[in-house]
Design an enzyme around this catalytic site. Structure first.
Site, PDB file in Angstrom:
ATOM      1  N   PHE A  79       0.865  -1.272  -0.310  1.00 23.15           N
ATOM      2  CA  PHE A  79      -0.419   0.036  -0.150  1.00 23.15           C
ATOM      3  C   PHE A  79       1.014   1.178   0.145  1.00 23.15           C
ATOM      4  CE2 PHE A  79      -2.474   3.722   1.831  1.00 23.15           C
ATOM      5  CZ  PHE A  79      -3.668   3.398   0.607  1.00 23.15           C
ATOM      6  N   ASP A 134       8.963   2.322   1.244  1.00 22.97           N
ATOM      7  CA  ASP A 134       8.358   3.359   1.925  1.00 22.97           C
ATOM      8  C   ASP A 134       8.047   2.847   3.454  1.00 22.97           C
ATOM      9  OD1 ASP A 134       5.687   4.357   2.365  1.00 22.97           O
ATOM     10  OD2 ASP A 134       4.360   3.149   1.414  1.00 22.97           O
ATOM     11  N   LYS A 168       2.322   9.490   8.287  1.00 25.56           N
ATOM     12  CA  LYS A 168       1.929   9.506   9.516  1.00 25.56           C
ATOM     13  C   LYS A 168       2.879   9.560  11.086  1.00 25.56           C
ATOM     14  CE  LYS A 168      -0.998   5.646   7.597  1.00 25.56           C
ATOM     15  NZ  LYS A 168      -0.510   4.965   6.636  1.00 25.56           N
TER      16      LYS A 168
HETATM   17  C1  LIG Z   1      -0.373   5.483   5.062  1.00 23.85           C
HETATM   18  C2  LIG Z   1       0.112   5.095   3.659  1.00 23.85           C
HETATM   19  C3  LIG Z   1       0.101   5.609   3.070  1.00 23.85           C
HETATM   20  C4  LIG Z   1      -0.198   6.663   2.383  1.00 23.85           C
HETATM   21  O1  LIG Z   1      -0.577   7.878   3.388  1.00 23.85           O
HETATM   22  P1  LIG Z   1      -1.204   8.958   3.004  1.00 23.85           P
HETATM   23  O2  LIG Z   1      -1.367  10.046   3.933  1.00 23.85           O
HETATM   24  O3  LIG Z   1      -3.007   8.323   3.458  1.00 23.85           O
HETATM   25  O4  LIG Z   1      -1.380   9.698   1.608  1.00 23.85           O
HETATM   26  C5  LIG Z   1       1.637   5.066   2.472  1.00 23.85           C
HETATM   27  N1  LIG Z   1       1.620   4.087   2.503  1.00 23.85           N
HETATM   28  C6  LIG Z   1       2.137   3.803   3.457  1.00 23.85           C
HETATM   29  C7  LIG Z   1       3.515   2.348   3.896  1.00 23.85           C
HETATM   30  C8  LIG Z   1       1.104   2.966   4.407  1.00 23.85           C
HETATM   31  O5  LIG Z   1       0.414   2.602   5.022  1.00 23.85           O
END
Ligand SMILES: *Cc1c(COP(=O)(O)O)cnc(C)c1O
Length: 405
Positions: free
Chosen positions: A139, A224, A253
């Site tokens: 994701f 990521d 986050k």
């Molecule tokens: C939550 C998340 C995203 C997306 O972040 P947003 O602030 O919702 O755009 C991307 N990569 C990972 C691993 C995530 O957990």
């Protein structure tokens, strides 16, 4: 039966219908606890999906934000922003990176990472190298490019052609990654532990092989760490567990503790194509966000903080292992690192999430029948014990009644 817990008896129709929201709203928070307007307390082990890294209403963050709010909110990136320079230097000092770009979210940080990787090859005279290899279950966000990177069909349906240049391989098999690399590949993009995908960690061996492959083929490795970064796994960055470093890394986050903030970190070499005019943002890195981001680092980098996260994580996993043993009809495994913990259910995650909500405990569902426990990094044994008591009650409620012998 207790009265409906919500202050919002009927949800407003004035909003897009994009979220399946729980019928709950909160008025204030303190540490790991959230309170409804009626004063009902909920133990928050979702932390806004790994966002409220220092808990709700953390005094250090409240002070930093309110002090900055009285001075200056926003000037745009037409001008120098001292808080941005300071936060970037601190992230650089604490990591593999030489440079940072600030954004407002995880998806935006990942867009920057994808553009940075493509541009690197473009200025290296290899413009055909724009493909990014990603892993099933990933994701990376909800923008058109990050959806294509995540590759989940249910999120892509109906939004026109999938953005070009993303190739996906099955989880954890290096030979498949090697087979997916072509002369058009620019980078490999990976979450060291898949969060939304169900708290699925890649082995250190696999990640090291990815690094070797990238070096051999001239590819960039993008990690990521939007969910795993800023102390969540008990290290500042999850890559520190692996013995390798990426070329580009994204954060969001936890770094804002609840204030929207994302960041893309890169080495000088990887960022060499990102020259003036190639990327931008109006809000990214504004003084309010920078005040909070710097305050989050003040706490997370303080002596002993990450040790505390690791110790609490081990204690949580030990207590969960015992819970799994006692309730094999409900749970069948625990995984994760630090305070990014997945509890694998025999039952579908939404049933477990609902049973926990009935016990006034909040968790986040994930793929693969997993509920994620993502408490604020500030919790200790007391909150873990309270969580396990609620998990036991939820498990008992979910266990089918047995006939007596
Ligand atoms: C939550 C998340 C995203 C997306 O972040 P947003 O602030 O919702 O755009 C991307 N990569 C990972 C691993 C995530 O957990």
């Amino acid at each position: 039966m207790s009265a409906p817990a919500s202050s919002v008896p009927t949800a407003s129709n004035a909003l897009f219908d994009t979220f399946a929201r729980a019928p709950l709203a909160f008025e204030r928070g303190e540490g790991a606890w959230l309170f409804t307007p009626e004063g009902e307390a909920y133990l928050d082990f979702s932390a806004g999906i790994a966002v409220n890294s220092l808990g709700h209403a953390n005094p250090t963050l409240v002070a930093a934000l309110t002090e900055q709010a009285g001075k200056l909110w926003h000037t745009s990136n037409l001008f120098r922003i001292p808080g941005q320079e300071r936060l970037a230097e601190r992230l650089v000092d604490a990591s593999f990176a030489d440079r940072v770009f600030f954004a407002n979210s995880g998806a935006e940080a990942n867009e920057c990472a994808i553009k940075t990787a493509r541009r690197y090859h473009y200025v290296s005279g290899r413009p055909e190298r724009y493909h990014i290899v990603t892993v099933e279950g990933a994701f990376h966000g909800r923008t058109l490019a990050t959806l294509a990177a995540g590759g989940q069909q249910k999120y892509l349906d109906g939004f026109g052609p999938k953005a070009d240049g993303f190739d996906q391989v099955a989880f954890g098999d290096i030979s498949l990654v090697k087979a997916a690399v072509t002369p058009e590949t620019a980078a490999i993009m990976i979450e060291p532990i898949q969060g939304e995908g169900g708290v699925r960690a890649f082995s250190n061996g696999f990640l090291r092989e990815l690094r070797t492959l990238c070096d051999a083929e001239g590819l960039l490795l993008i990690m990521d760490e939007v969910q795993t970064g800023v102390g969540r796994t008990g290290k500042l960055f999850a890559y520190e567990w692996t013995g390798i470093t990426p070329d580009i890394l994204t954060l969001a986050k936890g770094i804002g503790g609840g204030f929207p903030l994302g960041a893309c970190l890169a080495t000088n070499e990887a960022a060499k194509g990102m020259t003036p005019g190639t990327h931008g943002t109006t809000f990214g890195g504004n003084p309010l966000a920078m005040a909070v981001g710097n305050a989050v680092l003040d706490v997370v980098l303080a002596d002993g903080f990450l040790d505390h996260v690791r110790e609490t994580g081990i204690y949580l996993k030990q207590r969960l292992a015992a819970l799994v043993d006692q309730h094999p009809d409900v749970f069948d495994g625990v995984r994760g690192e630090g305070l990014l913990v997945g509890l694998h259910g025999v039952k579908p995650a939404p049933e477990i999430v609902a049973a926990l909500r009935a016990q006034h405990m909040l968790v986040a569902g994930a793929g693969d029948n997993v509920v994620r426990l993502l408490p604020p990094l500030t919790v200790g044994r007391e909150e873990v014990d309270a969580a396990v008591a609620k998990l036991e009650a939820a498990a008992a409620a979910l266990t089918p009644a047995r006939l007596e012998a």
